[in-house]
Motif scaffolding. Structure first.
Motif, short mmCIF file in Angstrom:
data_model
loop_
_atom_site.label_atom_id
_atom_site.label_comp_id
_atom_site.label_asym_id
_atom_site.label_seq_id
_atom_site.Cartn_x
_atom_site.Cartn_y
_atom_site.Cartn_z
N GLU A 219 22.55 -42.48 20.40
CA GLU A 219 21.37 -43.02 21.08
C GLU A 219 21.23 -42.45 22.50
O GLU A 219 22.20 -42.23 23.21
N PRO B 117 19.18 -38.08 18.38
CA PRO B 117 17.87 -37.54 18.78
C PRO B 117 18.00 -36.33 19.71
O PRO B 117 17.26 -35.36 19.57
N SER B 120 18.75 -33.40 17.80
CA SER B 120 17.58 -32.99 17.03
C SER B 120 16.68 -32.08 17.86
O SER B 120 16.05 -31.16 17.32
N THR B 156 9.50 -33.70 16.23
CA THR B 156 9.08 -34.98 15.66
C THR B 156 9.20 -34.96 14.13
O THR B 156 9.64 -35.94 13.52
N VAL B 159 12.91 -35.59 13.24
CA VAL B 159 13.46 -36.95 13.34
C VAL B 159 12.82 -37.91 12.35
O VAL B 159 13.40 -38.94 12.01
N ARG B 216 8.00 -44.18 14.21
CA ARG B 216 9.04 -43.35 14.82
C ARG B 216 8.43 -42.12 15.48
O ARG B 216 8.84 -41.71 16.56
N GLU B 220 9.20 -41.55 19.42
CA GLU B 220 10.39 -40.73 19.62
C GLU B 220 10.52 -40.28 21.08
O GLU B 220 9.56 -39.88 21.72
N ALA B 223 14.49 -36.52 21.22
CA ALA B 223 14.26 -35.19 20.66
C ALA B 223 13.13 -34.48 21.39
O ALA B 223 13.26 -33.31 21.78
#
Lengths: 286, 289, 351
Positions: A219, B117, B120, B156, B159, B216, B220, B223
């Motif tokens: 996170e 993230p 990513s 995007t 993820v 999401r 987001e 990322a």
């Protein structure tokens, strides 16, 4: 369906009268390859330019180790809190009736739906020394915002739905007769819980814990606002990746990422094994 | 207070917990959820309206804020349909046919869920960035991905990659292939079979997946933060804009934009619950997670 | 152990499951609660075990009131219809459960628990299955594990909810004879719920027939079968023919034939229903003989008895008759006179 039957039985797939296999599988593989697999390969191969020694130097640097320790430690604590309160929440939602239950049930998914940046600034505002909750905690000597506690709090928040949502359906499907049988055999309510109910929901509980833990380790958005972001103490590993990237240290950033990714895979693997182990006796429902 | 008494004693099951224990457990759980979920969301609106309605709407109507909203909508409008097409293709191939390597394929599709993230975003910087594998080549061709809208879109997509596919695959697997085979035997073409037989059976599951994917995609942060370059009015989505405003101590501005995303979250949760209550038996998610 | 139940009432919301049940169970008895689904038999069993709390009524065991005792203190061995075995425990762990959860002071030592489990598994003929998990057993084996688990706590009463309901026909017959033997051998007091009249009549010392939340009749299988107390019991137990009749002066008139009816003579003229079991029908070959005039429709001769379907000439009512094996059966189409060796007459409902 045009060619002779033999051309359909190529050995790796069973023949079917439905059309579109080649097209859809081809598209799936191409899209998966371009969006997911190729970039991940680029990540995994990147640290190679550092060599084994260079790689080890990057990931064993004190600041990197400290950041990994913060990420993993706070994520673990968050997942533990979620295991306890998630089980409680699932229990209450499945077993009892009370006002506004449906609303509360729906609300549990909020951390999935709420953008992490929003969660981050909201928690920071609440727990800042002059914030709504922070002002009461401050005189007690409890500092949340900009400390390790704050990181654990944010990671608890984003992992909150996992345990509830994995345990809830299992608890729902648990036969009430098992508990009645235990009571009839003389077990107290606590004995029934620990010997009959808990073993039955343990696989779901472990799964939820692992999902919450894995999610929390990586996170970023909800944590960076509430974390102090001080190197060696309140800096999380994903932030360190961003910092390395801003310094154009691509290989260094990739090295940390590979370590975290490796952990994710080990988690997934352990989780799969655990689930297989837990289901070993339960193929046919007794 | 009679409704409370009724609530806590439901069923009068002599094997269950005593009323007092029930009340305590409910109380603790509700209090926990209140502190963890309701207070933070409430704080967003309190902070957003702290300086009054005018300041709130002023903050939202700010040029860069509006640009962020537009960009967020644009990114979602590309990423969600892209993953929808992929989800349908993957679910058709996986659910309707038997072939070797299927479970490995499903594992790969789920992969982006277990990637941080930040990582990513990082993978695309490593691929397309100035010092990336393909960066110099693309640069020579005049194509820029990192620090542009294209980068935001692709991060995007990554993820939100599994959302729709993982909703559709179990759902379509459960429905089997008999209906499609019947349609084919009655002379329907592949596309007719899909639109007339398969799609009506999965439509609620599909909407469910689109809903979660969209939430999401619009929310987001990690990322897109890595690939965006944070160029105001150009590559700043709403979550990124919130960060900039917050770091500049423009709290009303930050929370005003955040309140919009909160509303998005509420709408998502409401629709999600509606789908679950109304069409629960048509959703895979109800049974599988 | 003698059990006494008085004035038991239980409703679920608006649904009245038990409307005042009185029942005495004698020590050592094997009692069947027989009835259609929804008649309240399972509710009664669950209240006895403490899994359900009654709205009103009293339960005593050997004179001691247990109405307010918790399920876990009642020491009732309850065998669930679907066994409710603990899936994550082995067979031996399942059987040991009731011993392991006893308060420390009363809990037997581990070695003793092991011995008890072994002897119980021997008793239910599963001595080699202790290490298996429930999912690895057949239905009949699971049933016996559930039984061993219930017996482990040395129950004062054994309660069985549809104990053979989930088994196939062959296993069911074997298992119920074995269970009856076990009951006698161990000197248990047992109550079992069943909706299968053949099973209840074969197995039980006494049968309580339940209907609509009440006990319609209680007695030995023979009493219940030969002397049903009311129309419901008559219809529920076995095949029976229903014939409309008129009751007057203690006699029931079916067509022009009069039969004795055990209805008070001063009740006046009533519409009634006469019940005749097929084996109590007598076929008199000449159509001129005394009896109800009927025509043979079909003859089913395959089987241990010969079954004959007849149609009354006056009213088109269909009557079934059973002739012993080897009796001469009339040809379809023949007209015969029907006599009844025994029939039971009850006033028709709503008169």
């Amino acid at each position: 369906m045009n060619g002779p039957i033999t051309s359909l039985t190529t050995g790796w797939r069973q023949p079917s009268v439905l059309p579109g296999f080649g097209l859809t599988l081809g598209y799936t593989l191409t899209y998966l390859g371009l969006i997911v697999l190729l970039p991940l390969a680029a990540l995994i191969l990147r640290p190679a330019e550092l060599g084994w020694v260079g790689f080890w130097e990057v990931v064993s640097a004190p600041r990197v180790l400290a950041a990994l320790k913060v990420s993993f430690g706070a994520a673990f604590v968050g997942a533990c809190i979620n295991a306890i309160f998630g089980l409680l929440t699932a229990w209450v939602l499945v077993r009892y009736r009370f006002p506004l239950k449906r609303l509360i049930d729906a609300l549990v998914d909020l951390p999935f739906a709420l953008p992490t940046a929003v969660a981050g600034i909201a928690l920071t505002t609440l727990y800042a020394p002059n914030g709504l909750l922070g002002q009461f905690l401050e005189p007690l000597g409890i500092k949340v915002a900009f400390t390790w506690t704050g990181i654990a709090l944010a990671l608890t928040f984003i992992g909150l739905p996992f345990v509830v949502r994995t345990v809830q359906p299992v608890l729902q499907d648990l036969e009430r007769e098992l508990e009645e049988a235990a009571a009839g055999l003389g077990a107290t309510r606590l004995q029934t819980f620990f010997r009959v109910i808990l073993p039955a929901i343990a696989p779901a509980l472990v799964t939820g814990f692992a999902l919450a833990f894995a999610r929390a380790v990586g996170e970023y958005g909800s944590v960076i606002f509430i974390a102090g972001n001080m190197p060696m103490s309140t800096e999380i590993a994903p932030l360190l990746i961003v910092i390395k990237l801003e310094q154009y240290d691509y290989a260094g950033a990739a090295a940390i990422a590979v370590v975290m990714l490796g952990f994710s895979f080990v988690m997934l693997l352990v989780l799969n094994l655990l689930q297989r182990w837990a289901r070993r006796h339960e193929r046919a429902g007794a | 207070m009679s409704f409370l008494k009724r609530a806590f004693t439901d069923g009068s099951n002599p094997v269950g917990e005593p009323v007092g224990v029930r009340a305590i457990l409910i109380g603790v759980a509700v209090a926990y959820l209140f502190v963890m979920l309701v207070l933070p969301t409430g704080a967003v609106f309190v902070e957003a309206f702290r300086k009054g309605l005018d300041a709130y709407f002023g903050a939202i109507e700010q040029r860069h804020a509006l640009a962020a909203v537009r960009l967020t909508l644009l990114v979602a409008a590309i990423a969600v349909p892209a993953n929808l097409v992929f989800g349908l293709a993957a679910a058709w191939a996986i659910a309707k046919f038997e072939f070797r390597g299927k479970s490995l394929l499903i594992t790969f599709i789920d992969l982006p869920f277990s990637v941080s993230p930040v990582i990513s975003g990082l993978i695309y910087v490593l691929l397309f960035g100035a010092h990336g594998w393909l960066g110099p080549t693309l640069d020579a061709l005049g194509i820029k991905i990192i620090f542009t809208v294209a980068g935001l879109v692709i991060a995007t997509i990554f993820v939100t990659f599994p959302f729709i596919a993982r909703e559709l695959i179990p759902l379509m697997q459960e429905q089997g292939t008999e209906q499609e085979q019947a349609a084919i035997s009655l002379g329907a073409s592949g596309l007719q079979t899909f639109f007339r037989v398969t799609l009506p059976n999965i439509i609620w599951g599909l909407l469910y997946g689109v809903l979660l994917c969209n939430a999401r995609a619009m929310g987001e942060f990690g990322a897109v933060s890595v690939v965006s370059g944070h160029i105001r009015g150009k590559t700043n989505t709403m979550p990124l804009h919130i960060e900039i405003l917050y770091n500049e101590y423009d709290f009303v501005g930050a929370f005003a934009v955040a309140s919009l995303l909160c509303l998005l979250a509420f709408v998502t949760l409401a629709l999600k619950s509606l789908l679950e209550w109304r069409f629960g038996e048509h959703l895979a998610a109800e049974r599988h997670h | 152990m003698s059990i006494s139940i008085t004035g038991l009432v239980k409703s679920f919301g608006h649904y009245a499951a038990l409307r005042g049940v009185d029942l005495n169970v004698r020590p050592g008895e094997f009692l069947a609660l027989l009835g259609p689904s929804g008649s309240g038999k399972t509710t009664l069993l669950r209240i006895l075990s403490g899994l359900e709390a009654p709205d009103a009524g009293r339960l005593t065991i050997d004179g001691a009131d247990i109405s307010h005792q918790r399920a876990r203190d009642r020491q009732m061995g309850f065998v669930f219809q679907h066994y409710a075995l603990f899936r994550h425990m082995t067979v031996a762990e399942n059987v040991a459960f009731g011993l392991r959860v006893k308060p420390r002071a009363q809990r037997p030592a581990n070695a003793e628990i092991g011995e008890r489990v072994d002897s119980l598994l021997r008793l239910v003929q599963l001595e080699r299955m202790g290490d298996r998990y429930p999912a690895q057993l057949s239905g009949g084996q699971r049933q016996r594990v559930a039984l061993a688990r219930a017996l482990a706590i040395e129950p004062r009463v054994l309660l069985l909810d549809e104990p053979f309901g989930a088994l196939d026909a062959k296993v069911r017959k074997e298992l119920r004879r074995w269970l009856r033997g076990l009951h006698d051998e161990m000197g248990l007091t047992s109550i079992f719920v069943s909706h299968d009249q053949e099973e209840a009549l074969e197995l039980a010392d006494r049968v309580a027939v339940m209907s609509d939340g009440r006990i319609a009749q209680i007695g030995t299988p023979l009493e219940i079968y030969r002397n049903p107390a009311n129309a419901f019991v008559c219809e529920f137990l076995g095949n029976t023919n229903r014939l409309d009749c008129v009751i007057e002066n203690g006699r029931a008139a079916i067509g022009d034939q009069l039969f004795y009816a055990s209805v008070p003579a001063d009740a006046g003229r009533l519409r009634g229903i006469a019940y005749v079991r097929p084996e109590d029908c007598e076929l008199r070959p000449s159509a001129d003989a005394p009896g109800l005039k009927a025509k043979v429709v079909k003859v089913f001769a395959a089987g241990p008895t010969t079954r004959i379907e007849l149609r009354r000439l006056e009213s088109d009512e269909v009557i079934e008759a059973l002739l012993p094996h080897g009796a001469v059966a009339p040809q379809p189409g023949t007209e015969v006179a029907l006599g009844f060796r025994q029939l039971r007459v009850f006033p028709a409902p709503n008169t």
